[in-house]
Each structure stands twice: as structure tokens, then as C-alpha cells.
Motif scaffolding. Structure first.
Motif, PDB file in Angstrom:
ATOM      1  N   SER A   1       0.833  -1.205   0.000  1.00 40.70           N
ATOM      2  CA  SER A   1       0.000   0.000   0.000  1.00 40.70           C
ATOM      3  C   SER A   1       0.867   1.255   0.000  1.00 40.70           C
ATOM      4  CB  SER A   1      -0.920  -0.002   1.229  1.00 40.70           C
ATOM      5  OG  SER A   1      -1.764  -1.128   1.221  1.00 40.70           O
ATOM      6  N   VAL A   2       1.935   1.208   0.788  1.00 49.40           N
ATOM      7  CA  VAL A   2       2.867   2.350   0.799  1.00 49.40           C
ATOM      8  C   VAL A   2       3.485   2.531  -0.590  1.00 49.40           C
ATOM      9  CG1 VAL A   2       5.020   3.225   1.780  1.00 49.40           C
ATOM     10  CG2 VAL A   2       3.351   2.102   3.261  1.00 49.40           C
ATOM     11  N   GLU A   3       3.824   1.421  -1.248  1.00 48.19           N
ATOM     12  CA  GLU A   3       4.383   1.501  -2.606  1.00 48.19           C
ATOM     13  C   GLU A   3       3.400   2.161  -3.563  1.00 48.19           C
ATOM     14  OE1 GLU A   3       7.383  -2.360  -2.941  1.00 48.19           O
ATOM     15  OE2 GLU A   3       5.298  -2.528  -3.549  1.00 48.19           O
ATOM     16  N   ARG A   4       2.139   1.752  -3.482  1.00 47.71           N
ATOM     17  CA  ARG A   4       1.156   2.314  -4.415  1.00 47.71           C
ATOM     18  C   ARG A   4       0.959   3.807  -4.200  1.00 47.71           C
ATOM     19  NH1 ARG A   4      -1.320  -2.814  -3.810  1.00 47.71           N
ATOM     20  NH2 ARG A   4      -2.470  -2.124  -1.964  1.00 47.71           N
ATOM     21  N   VAL A   5       1.087   4.255  -2.945  1.00 45.79           N
ATOM     22  CA  VAL A   5       0.892   5.668  -2.653  1.00 45.79           C
ATOM     23  C   VAL A   5       2.123   6.481  -3.038  1.00 45.79           C
ATOM     24  CG1 VAL A   5       0.557   7.345  -0.784  1.00 45.79           C
ATOM     25  CG2 VAL A   5      -0.788   5.234  -0.826  1.00 45.79           C
ATOM     26  N   THR A   6       3.304   5.985  -2.654  1.00 48.69           N
ATOM     27  CA  THR A   6       4.518   6.778  -2.854  1.00 48.69           C
ATOM     28  C   THR A   6       5.129   6.619  -4.251  1.00 48.69           C
ATOM     29  OG1 THR A   6       5.863   4.982  -1.936  1.00 48.69           O
ATOM     30  CG2 THR A   6       5.105   6.680  -0.406  1.00 48.69           C
ATOM     31  N   LEU A   7       4.724   5.576  -4.981  1.00 54.02           N
ATOM     32  CA  LEU A   7       5.315   5.335  -6.302  1.00 54.02           C
ATOM     33  C   LEU A   7       4.266   5.446  -7.410  1.00 54.02           C
ATOM     34  CD1 LEU A   7       7.634   2.325  -5.375  1.00 54.02           C
ATOM     35  CD2 LEU A   7       8.279   4.725  -5.630  1.00 54.02           C
ATOM     36  N   ARG A   8       3.326   6.373  -7.243  1.00 52.25           N
ATOM     37  CA  ARG A   8       2.294   6.540  -8.271  1.00 52.25           C
ATOM     38  C   ARG A   8       2.885   6.946  -9.609  1.00 52.25           C
ATOM     39  NH1 ARG A   8      -0.550   9.211  -3.973  1.00 52.25           N
ATOM     40  NH2 ARG A   8       0.318  11.161  -4.741  1.00 52.25           N
TER      41      ARG A   8
END
Length: 280
Positions: free
Chosen positions: A262-269
Motif C-alpha cells: 500500500s505504501v508503494e502504491r501511494v509513494t510510487l504513483r
């Protein structure tokens, strides 16, 4: 005068059509659950019909009943909270130390000369081999378990942070400087976004190592925690409780991995790979 803004978002901004719902999205979301569901059905059917001996693998319904009983006594919550506390503290210390050392070594030749060789030497020592030494030094209290988890977490985060920083395109750094960014601006707007995929990969891997380390630590020397639950069940020949402990570890590992995703999806959009929602 405000500082010019240069981010990777400006290099590859997400397009509107990519956000639209696509055919088969539900199918793709459910596909990863097919194998676990099939395994659970085979497990329950095989155990309940006697094809799988109960002393080898009790039915999942019996394992769930055991979990409900332990929950009723409060024992299950106590073991889970104890393991979560240990993993949180140990992982926090190890990940923070790995990030600090990774950024220092990745950004500074002086820090690389001072620390990298020593860290690489320590990294080659299997941290689980230190369990007897930790017990001899600190007994069977909280400190050795937290230190072991921290050691297991440190090096994956450190290595991936250094690798991510060194993988940042030098032309982007020069471009940032040409836009007038200072050293901190280059780090914040160029280096960190460029290194973030590798850093998050290291954190995901480190979480798995942290849970593995905690299992060993709690099984060998502990009076509470999920590992102690499994070890105590082994002495009492309670296979259902052992399987319950294994399931708890699996669920905890899955939830931790889902959190990092989830952190990846938010920070690596901005990243095409993560914008597509593909799993790594």
C-alpha cells in the motif's frame, strides 16, 4: 524566491485513461486467492475424511476452534501482542539504522570508506547463529529477541538503500543542479524518489526476515509470544496449536507485506510499474 521543483512525477505523470476501470479487474484481484482457497479445501476435506491423519494435520475447523478457545481465555491476544511488540521495536530499530547507514554510504565516499567494509564483514555472519551468544549475554528477556530482529532487518534495508541511491540516473542529478537545487533539494526531489523502489523492496524483504528471526528467537528462548505458543504446544503434543501458530505467522507476514504494498502504491504513483498495479 521559491526553490524550483523537479520530481520524477514531472518525468512520467500518470495519464487519466490509466485510472479507468479495466475489464477483468475483478478477475485479476481474485486470481491470487485461487490457490490458497483450493489448498484450504483440500486440507479440510483430507483431514476430515481421514485421508490426512489428524496427528499430522488436524482439520482447519479444529484449528479455528482452538483459536477461539485461546481467544476466550485471553491467551491468544497476549501472545499476539507480545510478538507484535517485539517485531515493531526490532524492525523499527533495524530499518532506521539501515536507512541511515545506507544514505550515508550511498551519498558519501568518506562514509563508504569508513563503514561499508565493516558492515559487509558483519553481514556475512548468520545472525541466527548469534542466538546462543545473545542468550549468554542478555538471558531470555526481551533484549536479545529485539536485537536479533534488528540485526536481521538492518542489512536488507542497508543494501537496498545503497543500491537504490547508486542506481539514480546521474543525468537527473545534474539536471536538478542545473535547475538550482541545493544538496538537500537534490536528495529530496531526485535521489529519494529515484531510490524509493529499491528501498521499499529492501523493507519488504526485511519484514520477512524479521518474522523468521522472531520465530527462531521465541521458539528457543521465550516465555510468551507466538513462537512460545508453538514450542509449548510441541511439548504437549498439541498439533492443532502448532498449526494455529503457523497460521498466525502467515497472516502476520501477509498483512505486513500488504501494508508495504500500500505504501508503494501511494509513494510510487509516478512509476509505470506500480501505476499499473502490478504486483512485484
Amino acid at each position: 524566491m521559491s526553490e524550483p521543483v523537479l520530481t520524477v512525477d514531472s518525468v512520467s505523470a500518470p495519464s487519466a485513461p490509466a485510472r479507468r476501470a479495466r475489464p477483468g479487474r475483478v478477475w485479476r484481484a481474485g486470481l491470487p486467492w485461487v490457490v490458497p482457497v483450493v489448498l484450504l479445501v483440500v486440507w479440510q476435506t483430507g483431514s476430515s475424511t481421514g485421508l490426512i491423519p489428524e496427528e499430522v494435520l488436524p482439520p482447519i475447523s479444529e484449528v479455528l476452534d482452538t483459536g477461539r478457545y485461546l481467544e476466550g481465555t485471553g491467551e491468544l491476544q497476549r501472545h499476539i501482542l507480545t510478538s507484535l511488540r517485539r517485531i515493531s521495536i526490532g524492525f523499527g530499530i533495524g530499518a532506521a539504522t539501515g536507512l541511515l547507514l545506507g544514505f550515508a554510504v550511498g551519498m558519501s565516499r568518506l562514509a563508504e570508506g569508513l563503514f561499508d567494509r565493516s558492515l559487509q564483514m558483519v553481514r556475512t555472519i548468520p545472525h541466527l547463529a548469534l542466538v546462543p551468544l545473545m542468550i549468554a549475554w542478555f538471558g531470555i528477556g526481551e533484549l536479545p529477541k529485539v536485537l536479533l530482529v534488528a540485526l536481521g532487518t538492518l542489512f536488507p534495508v542497508y543494501l537496498n538503500t545503497v543500491n537504490g541511491i547508486r542506481g539514480v540516473e546521474p543525468k537527473l542529478v545534474e539536471l536538478g543542479r542545473s535547475y538550482g537545487l541545493g544538496p538537500l533539494g537534490v536528495i529530496r526531489q531526485v535521489v529519494v524518489p529515484g531510490a524509493l523502489p529499491s528501498i521499499l523492496t529492501g523493507i519488504r524483504y526485511a519484514l520477512g526476515v524479521a518474522w523468521l528471526t522472531l520465530v527462531v528467537g521465541e521458539t528457543i528462548a521465550s516465555r510468551d509470544g507466538i513462537g512460545f505458543l508453538a514450542q509449548n504446544a510441541r511439548e504437549l503434543l498439541r498439533t492443532d496449536q502448532i498449526v494455529l501458530a503457523v497460521l498466525l505467522y502467515a497472516i502476520a507476514g501477509f498483512l505486513a507485506d500488504a501494508l508495504i504494498r500500500s505504501v508503494e502504491r501511494v509513494t510510487l504513483r509516478w512509476h509505470p510499474h506500480f501505476r499499473r498495479g502490478a504486483s512485484a
